[in-house]
Design a protein around this motif. Structure first.
Motif, PDB file in Angstrom:
ATOM      1  N   VAL A  39       0.839  -1.192   0.000  1.00 26.06           N
ATOM      2  CA  VAL A  39       0.000   0.000   0.000  1.00 26.06           C
ATOM      3  C   VAL A  39       0.881   1.252   0.000  1.00 26.06           C
ATOM      4  N   SER A  40       0.281   2.362  -0.351  1.00 30.00           N
ATOM      5  CA  SER A  40       1.004   3.636  -0.293  1.00 30.00           C
ATOM      6  C   SER A  40       1.054   4.123   1.155  1.00 30.00           C
ATOM      7  N   THR A  41       1.912   5.087   1.420  1.00 33.03           N
ATOM      8  CA  THR A  41       1.969   5.643   2.779  1.00 33.03           C
ATOM      9  C   THR A  41       0.653   6.333   3.130  1.00 33.03           C
ATOM     10  N   ALA A  42       0.011   6.967   2.148  1.00 33.60           N
ATOM     11  CA  ALA A  42      -1.282   7.622   2.403  1.00 33.60           C
ATOM     12  C   ALA A  42      -2.341   6.589   2.798  1.00 33.60           C
ATOM     13  N   GLU A  43      -2.358   5.453   2.101  1.00 29.18           N
ATOM     14  CA  GLU A  43      -3.314   4.391   2.447  1.00 29.18           C
ATOM     15  C   GLU A  43      -3.012   3.821   3.829  1.00 29.18           C
ATOM     16  N   PHE A  44      -1.738   3.621   4.114  1.00 25.74           N
ATOM     17  CA  PHE A  44      -1.331   3.112   5.419  1.00 25.74           C
ATOM     18  C   PHE A  44      -1.807   4.048   6.526  1.00 25.74           C
ATOM     19  N   LEU A  45      -1.567   5.343   6.364  1.00 27.58           N
ATOM     20  CA  LEU A  45      -1.969   6.306   7.387  1.00 27.58           C
ATOM     21  C   LEU A  45      -3.485   6.390   7.533  1.00 27.58           C
ATOM     22  N   ALA A  46      -4.211   6.260   6.434  1.00 28.35           N
ATOM     23  CA  ALA A  46      -5.679   6.288   6.515  1.00 28.35           C
ATOM     24  C   ALA A  46      -6.194   5.124   7.352  1.00 28.35           C
ATOM     25  N   VAL A  47      -5.656   3.934   7.115  1.00 30.08           N
ATOM     26  CA  VAL A  47      -6.074   2.760   7.893  1.00 30.08           C
ATOM     27  C   VAL A  47      -5.620   2.917   9.350  1.00 30.08           C
ATOM     28  N   ALA A  48      -4.414   3.421   9.559  1.00 30.07           N
ATOM     29  CA  ALA A  48      -3.904   3.621  10.916  1.00 30.07           C
ATOM     30  C   ALA A  48      -4.822   4.546  11.709  1.00 30.07           C
ATOM     31  N   ARG A  49      -5.298   5.610  11.098  1.00 25.85           N
ATOM     32  CA  ARG A  49      -6.179   6.566  11.787  1.00 25.85           C
ATOM     33  C   ARG A  49      -7.529   5.932  12.121  1.00 25.85           C
ATOM     34  N   VAL A  50      -8.088   5.193  11.190  1.00 25.85           N
ATOM     35  CA  VAL A  50      -9.379   4.533  11.457  1.00 25.85           C
ATOM     36  C   VAL A  50      -9.213   3.537  12.597  1.00 25.85           C
ATOM     37  N   LEU A  95       4.831   7.044  12.606  1.00 19.25           N
ATOM     38  CA  LEU A  95       4.939   5.586  12.501  1.00 19.25           C
ATOM     39  C   LEU A  95       6.056   5.240  11.532  1.00 19.25           C
ATOM     40  N   THR A  96       6.867   4.271  11.895  1.00 19.54           N
ATOM     41  CA  THR A  96       8.038   3.917  11.095  1.00 19.54           C
ATOM     42  C   THR A  96       7.660   2.955   9.971  1.00 19.54           C
ATOM     43  N   TRP A  97       7.929   3.392   8.757  1.00 17.22           N
ATOM     44  CA  TRP A  97       7.579   2.629   7.560  1.00 17.22           C
ATOM     45  C   TRP A  97       8.310   1.287   7.516  1.00 17.22           C
ATOM     46  N   GLU A  98       9.584   1.264   7.886  1.00 21.65           N
ATOM     47  CA  GLU A  98      10.363   0.028   7.811  1.00 21.65           C
ATOM     48  C   GLU A  98       9.804  -1.054   8.736  1.00 21.65           C
ATOM     49  N   LEU A  99       9.299  -0.659   9.896  1.00 26.38           N
ATOM     50  CA  LEU A  99       8.683  -1.642  10.789  1.00 26.38           C
ATOM     51  C   LEU A  99       7.500  -2.312  10.094  1.00 26.38           C
ATOM     52  N   PHE A 100       6.629  -1.504   9.479  1.00 27.91           N
ATOM     53  CA  PHE A 100       5.474  -2.042   8.753  1.00 27.91           C
ATOM     54  C   PHE A 100       5.930  -2.944   7.608  1.00 27.91           C
ATOM     55  N   GLN A 101       6.931  -2.525   6.869  1.00 27.38           N
ATOM     56  CA  GLN A 101       7.414  -3.316   5.740  1.00 27.38           C
ATOM     57  C   GLN A 101       8.048  -4.630   6.195  1.00 27.38           C
ATOM     58  N   GLU A 102       8.800  -4.590   7.296  1.00 27.99           N
ATOM     59  CA  GLU A 102       9.511  -5.784   7.769  1.00 27.99           C
ATOM     60  C   GLU A 102       8.633  -6.717   8.597  1.00 27.99           C
ATOM     61  N   ARG A 103       7.749  -6.151   9.426  1.00 32.42           N
ATOM     62  CA  ARG A 103       6.998  -6.967  10.379  1.00 32.42           C
ATOM     63  C   ARG A 103       5.508  -7.049  10.086  1.00 32.42           C
ATOM     64  N   GLY A 104       4.989  -6.205   9.202  1.00 32.63           N
ATOM     65  CA  GLY A 104       3.591  -6.296   8.815  1.00 32.63           C
ATOM     66  C   GLY A 104       2.643  -5.471   9.676  1.00 32.63           C
ATOM     67  N   TRP A 105       1.346  -5.618   9.336  1.00 31.72           N
ATOM     68  CA  TRP A 105       0.308  -4.833   9.969  1.00 31.72           C
ATOM     69  C   TRP A 105       0.201  -5.107  11.474  1.00 31.72           C
ATOM     70  N   GLY A 106       0.364  -6.331  11.913  1.00 34.50           N
ATOM     71  CA  GLY A 106       0.246  -6.642  13.340  1.00 34.50           C
ATOM     72  C   GLY A 106       1.193  -5.805  14.176  1.00 34.50           C
ATOM     73  N   ALA A 107       2.440  -5.685  13.738  1.00 30.91           N
ATOM     74  CA  ALA A 107       3.429  -4.878  14.461  1.00 30.91           C
ATOM     75  C   ALA A 107       3.070  -3.394  14.388  1.00 30.91           C
ATOM     76  N   ALA A 108       2.564  -2.954  13.235  1.00 35.33           N
ATOM     77  CA  ALA A 108       2.154  -1.548  13.103  1.00 35.33           C
ATOM     78  C   ALA A 108       0.984  -1.253  14.032  1.00 35.33           C
TER      79      ALA A 108
END
Length: 199
Positions: A39-50, A95-108
């Motif tokens: 996903v894009s960073t914008a999509e990631f942040l939108a889901v994170a906020r919800v 929120l750190t992008w590399e954490l999401f990329q390396e560990r996935g949504w659960g870690a984010a």
């Protein structure tokens, strides 16, 4: 990267809690919000906020998600997230992008919950620490207090006496001149070495 304001709270926490543990807890359903790393960073942040709104609502946190700026850090290596605040007022969740990329949504999602605890405690008590109040909330929201390394450090600083090691991501004064410092644990001599990738 913006300069820190009055205070930046770095988030280091243990990212070992499982998806399954939170999937059925009220307000912590990470599977419902799960997104893939493409996903894009914008999509990631939108889901994170919800997701943050649901957690805040279900746990009665004094957090207005829409009053906060939300950003992705593509430079951070030592922290999974951070709350930036000024004069005790939370302003930004990073929120750190590399954490999401390396560990996935659960870690984010764990990181989001962790940062929400910081925002809540700043709003309630002006407390940015990982103290006892933080530990109680972290337990309730099933989020660790500290994190494991998720990015390979560029250098290691090692104590010659006790063998303790410190990961370093920048060529700091400690890395350049380890002989000017002593181990905080035992007082031993330090040495630095570039990470060869086999640690």
């Amino acid at each position: 990267m913006p300069q820190p304001r009055d205070d930046d709270h770095d988030h280091d926490r243990d990212s070992t809690a499982t998806h399954e543990a939170t999937a059925h807890a009220p307000g912590l359903d990470t599977e419902f919000y799960e997104i893939e790393g493409d996903v894009s960073t914008a999509e990631f942040l939108a889901v994170a906020r919800v997701y943050a709104r649901e957690v805040s609502r279900n746990y009665g946190l004094s957090v207005d998600v829409d009053d906060l700026e939300w950003e992705v850090s593509k430079r951070a290596k030592r922290r999974a997230g951070a709350v930036k605040y000024r004069n005790g007022e939370p302003e930004t969740v990073s929120l750190t992008w590399e954490l999401f990329q390396e560990r996935g949504w659960g870690a984010a999602a764990e990181t989001i919950r962790h940062e929400l605890v910081h925002v809540h405690l700043l709003n309630e008590d002006g407390d940015p620490s990982h103290g006892s109040a933080f530990e109680r909330w972290a337990d309730r929201l099933q989020t660790p207090v500290t994190c494991e390394l998720f990015a390979e450090p560029n250098w290691w600083v090692e104590c010659q006496s006790c063998g303790s090691e410190m990961a370093r991501y920048r060529e700091s004064k400690l890395v350049k001149n380890p002989d000017a410092y002593r181990c905080g644990g035992c007082g031993g001599d330090l040495r630095s070495r570039e990470n060869a990738g086999d640690d």
